[in-house]
Design a protein around this motif. Structure first.
Motif, PDB file in Angstrom:
ATOM      1  N   GLY A 186       0.784  -1.229   0.000  1.00 44.47           N
ATOM      2  CA  GLY A 186       0.000   0.000   0.000  1.00 44.47           C
ATOM      3  C   GLY A 186       0.813   1.274   0.000  1.00 44.47           C
ATOM      4  N   ARG A 187       2.124   1.170  -0.220  1.00 44.36           N
ATOM      5  CA  ARG A 187       2.958   2.365  -0.251  1.00 44.36           C
ATOM      6  C   ARG A 187       2.855   3.033  -1.629  1.00 44.36           C
ATOM      7  N   THR A 188       3.104   4.324  -1.647  1.00 48.07           N
ATOM      8  CA  THR A 188       3.090   5.096  -2.892  1.00 48.07           C
ATOM      9  C   THR A 188       4.527   5.296  -3.351  1.00 48.07           C
ATOM     10  N   VAL A 189       4.846   4.831  -4.559  1.00 45.33           N
ATOM     11  CA  VAL A 189       6.202   4.910  -5.095  1.00 45.33           C
ATOM     12  C   VAL A 189       6.189   5.829  -6.311  1.00 45.33           C
ATOM     13  N   ILE A 190       7.078   6.847  -6.287  1.00 46.52           N
ATOM     14  CA  ILE A 190       7.215   7.787  -7.405  1.00 46.52           C
ATOM     15  C   ILE A 190       8.688   7.803  -7.787  1.00 46.52           C
ATOM     16  N   ALA A 191       8.982   7.480  -9.045  1.00 47.50           N
ATOM     17  CA  ALA A 191      10.371   7.333  -9.472  1.00 47.50           C
ATOM     18  C   ALA A 191      10.632   8.121 -10.745  1.00 47.50           C
ATOM     19  N   ILE A 192      11.758   8.839 -10.770  1.00 51.53           N
ATOM     20  CA  ILE A 192      12.238   9.479 -11.991  1.00 51.53           C
ATOM     21  C   ILE A 192      13.009   8.441 -12.787  1.00 51.53           C
ATOM     22  N   LEU A 193      12.581   8.214 -14.029  1.00 48.55           N
ATOM     23  CA  LEU A 193      13.179   7.169 -14.853  1.00 48.55           C
ATOM     24  C   LEU A 193      13.312   7.654 -16.293  1.00 48.55           C
ATOM     25  N   HIS A 194      14.277   7.029 -17.020  1.00 53.30           N
ATOM     26  CA  HIS A 194      14.471   7.340 -18.436  1.00 53.30           C
ATOM     27  C   HIS A 194      14.199   6.136 -19.333  1.00 53.30           C
ATOM     28  N   ASP A 195      14.206   4.947 -18.774  1.00 54.75           N
ATOM     29  CA  ASP A 195      14.028   3.726 -19.552  1.00 54.75           C
ATOM     30  C   ASP A 195      12.529   3.514 -19.797  1.00 54.75           C
ATOM     31  N   LEU A 196      12.064   3.799 -21.007  1.00 53.32           N
ATOM     32  CA  LEU A 196      10.636   3.726 -21.303  1.00 53.32           C
ATOM     33  C   LEU A 196      10.118   2.292 -21.266  1.00 53.32           C
ATOM     34  N   ASP A 197      10.920   1.335 -21.700  1.00 58.65           N
ATOM     35  CA  ASP A 197      10.496  -0.063 -21.626  1.00 58.65           C
ATOM     36  C   ASP A 197      10.311  -0.493 -20.171  1.00 58.65           C
ATOM     37  N   GLN A 198      11.194  -0.038 -19.322  1.00 56.17           N
ATOM     38  CA  GLN A 198      11.097  -0.340 -17.891  1.00 56.17           C
ATOM     39  C   GLN A 198       9.818   0.263 -17.310  1.00 56.17           C
ATOM     40  N   ILE A 199       9.510   1.486 -17.716  1.00 54.67           N
ATOM     41  CA  ILE A 199       8.290   2.136 -17.235  1.00 54.67           C
ATOM     42  C   ILE A 199       7.058   1.364 -17.688  1.00 54.67           C
ATOM     43  N   ARG A 200       7.018   1.019 -18.965  1.00 52.21           N
ATOM     44  CA  ARG A 200       5.853   0.303 -19.500  1.00 52.21           C
ATOM     45  C   ARG A 200       5.650  -1.038 -18.805  1.00 52.21           C
ATOM     46  N   SER A 201       6.740  -1.689 -18.404  1.00 58.05           N
ATOM     47  CA  SER A 201       6.660  -3.019 -17.798  1.00 58.05           C
ATOM     48  C   SER A 201       6.293  -2.981 -16.316  1.00 58.05           C
ATOM     49  N   HIS A 202       6.667  -1.907 -15.627  1.00 59.35           N
ATOM     50  CA  HIS A 202       6.564  -1.933 -14.165  1.00 59.35           C
ATOM     51  C   HIS A 202       5.763  -0.789 -13.544  1.00 59.35           C
ATOM     52  N   PHE A 203       5.536   0.282 -14.260  1.00 58.53           N
ATOM     53  CA  PHE A 203       4.884   1.454 -13.660  1.00 58.53           C
ATOM     54  C   PHE A 203       3.554   1.736 -14.363  1.00 58.53           C
ATOM     55  N   PRO A 204       2.446   1.472 -13.695  1.00 63.25           N
ATOM     56  CA  PRO A 204       1.136   1.666 -14.325  1.00 63.25           C
ATOM     57  C   PRO A 204       0.824   3.127 -14.645  1.00 63.25           C
ATOM     58  N   GLN A 205       1.390   4.068 -13.869  1.00 61.75           N
ATOM     59  CA  GLN A 205       1.109   5.487 -14.052  1.00 61.75           C
ATOM     60  C   GLN A 205       2.390   6.223 -14.450  1.00 61.75           C
ATOM     61  N   THR A 206       2.249   7.248 -15.309  1.00 67.74           N
ATOM     62  CA  THR A 206       3.399   8.036 -15.740  1.00 67.74           C
ATOM     63  C   THR A 206       3.026   9.506 -15.858  1.00 67.74           C
ATOM     64  N   LEU A 207       3.938  10.355 -15.435  1.00 72.73           N
ATOM     65  CA  LEU A 207       3.890  11.787 -15.720  1.00 72.73           C
ATOM     66  C   LEU A 207       4.996  12.084 -16.719  1.00 72.73           C
ATOM     67  N   LEU A 208       4.631  12.544 -17.904  1.00 74.52           N
ATOM     68  CA  LEU A 208       5.591  12.958 -18.924  1.00 74.52           C
ATOM     69  C   LEU A 208       5.751  14.463 -18.817  1.00 74.52           C
ATOM     70  N   LEU A 209       6.966  14.879 -18.476  1.00 73.21           N
ATOM     71  CA  LEU A 209       7.222  16.274 -18.130  1.00 73.21           C
ATOM     72  C   LEU A 209       8.255  16.873 -19.073  1.00 73.21           C
ATOM     73  N   ALA A 210       7.985  18.091 -19.515  1.00 78.09           N
ATOM     74  CA  ALA A 210       8.961  18.882 -20.273  1.00 78.09           C
ATOM     75  C   ALA A 210       8.837  20.317 -19.785  1.00 78.09           C
ATOM     76  N   ARG A 211       9.091  20.461 -18.479  1.00 81.09           N
ATOM     77  CA  ARG A 211       8.839  21.692 -17.716  1.00 81.09           C
ATOM     78  C   ARG A 211       7.339  21.899 -17.539  1.00 81.09           C
ATOM     79  N   GLU A 212       6.594  21.806 -18.611  1.00 74.75           N
ATOM     80  CA  GLU A 212       5.146  21.720 -18.509  1.00 74.75           C
ATOM     81  C   GLU A 212       4.737  20.253 -18.608  1.00 74.75           C
ATOM     82  N   GLY A 213       3.583  19.939 -18.057  1.00 70.88           N
ATOM     83  CA  GLY A 213       3.102  18.573 -18.163  1.00 70.88           C
ATOM     84  C   GLY A 213       2.611  18.278 -19.566  1.00 70.88           C
TER      85      GLY A 213
END
Length: 253
Positions: A180-207
């Motif tokens: 039940g913990r909330t995990v927020i991670a800064i990542l660059h590996d998109l395949d890793q994100i797609r495989s393990h992180f159900p939610q994503t924030l795509l940021l370029a200074r603006e959302g």
């Protein structure tokens, strides 16, 4: 668990994060990704209160802000300081031990269990300067476990470590999610994100997009993020006018 409303973070009056709205769901694994210089680490520092907001508001559910653990980028940590593995892990129990109290027997046993969990049994007396990059990252994750946090912020936790360590630590993140913990991670590996992180924030200074990873990490959104990062004008004045973010689900139609 954490809601952002028109959040702006600036350095010398130039925004690093610009009018960002949205929320991090409780008990979920969310990745923050985007081009270099997109404001990802600045957003983390703002969430932790290390950087003041130039505008907007961050709202935390209940006491969750007081129960937050943060793992900075490994490259920013000084491993030359003469500390043993056990001492680093025990730093995670600071709220129990304070500045001068010694570790109790139950805390010492808990520290040994965390080292077992990250597969470093028997490393208690090793100096951190003798560890490989992967072993040191395992130690830092053991320290996080000692904090027993409800919200865990990870800044590029898998950079420059071996594949086996990455898989072991990803398994630990999934365990935290099941707890039940909330995990927020800064990542660059998109395949890793797609495989393990159900939610994503795509940021370029603006959302650019914020929500389910499969939808956020579309080719269109990724191209837009790159284009926005490339054309960002560092000399432009800070925006002073409030406006509704396209990511804000509570904005008026």
């Amino acid at each position: 668990m954490i809601t952002l409303r028109e959040v702006t973070v600036s350095y010398q009056r130039h925004p690093a994060v610009h009018h960002l709205s949205g929320h991090f769901p409780q008990g979920e694994m969310t990745a923050i990704t985007g081009p270099n210089g997109a404001g990802k680490s600045s957003l983390f520092k703002a969430l932790l209160g290390a950087l003041p907001l130039s505008g907007g508001r961050v709202t935390w559910q209940g006491e969750s802000r007081k129960k937050t653990a943060w793992l900075p980028q490994t490259a920013t940590l000084d491993r030359s300081f003469p500390m043993r593995v056990a001492e680093v892990v025990m730093l995670g129990a600071w709220r129990h031990t304070g500045g001068f109290a010694g570790a109790t027997r139950p805390l010492a046993q808990q520290a040994r269990r965390t080292l077992d969990t990250v597969k470093l049994t028997g490393f208690e007396q090793r100096g951190i300067d003798t560890l490989s990059a992967g072993q040191f990252q395992r130690v830092l994750f053991a320290r996080l476990m000692m904090q027993e946090a409800e919200v865990i912020l990870l800044d590029e936790p898998f950079t420059a470590i071996d594949a086996r360590t990455t898989q072991d630590l990803l398994s630990l993140l999934h365990l935290w999610k099941r707890e039940g913990r909330t995990v927020i991670a800064i990542l660059h590996d998109l395949d890793q994100i797609r495989s393990h992180f159900p939610q994503t924030l795509l940021l370029a200074r603006e959302g650019i997009a914020w929500g389910k990873s499969a939808a956020v990490l579309s080719d269109t959104n990724l191209r837009r993020a790159r284009a926005m990062a490339e054309r960002w004008d560092e000399s432009a004045p800070r925006c002073e006018l409030p406006r509704a973010s396209p990511l804000d689900p509570t904005r008026d139609p």
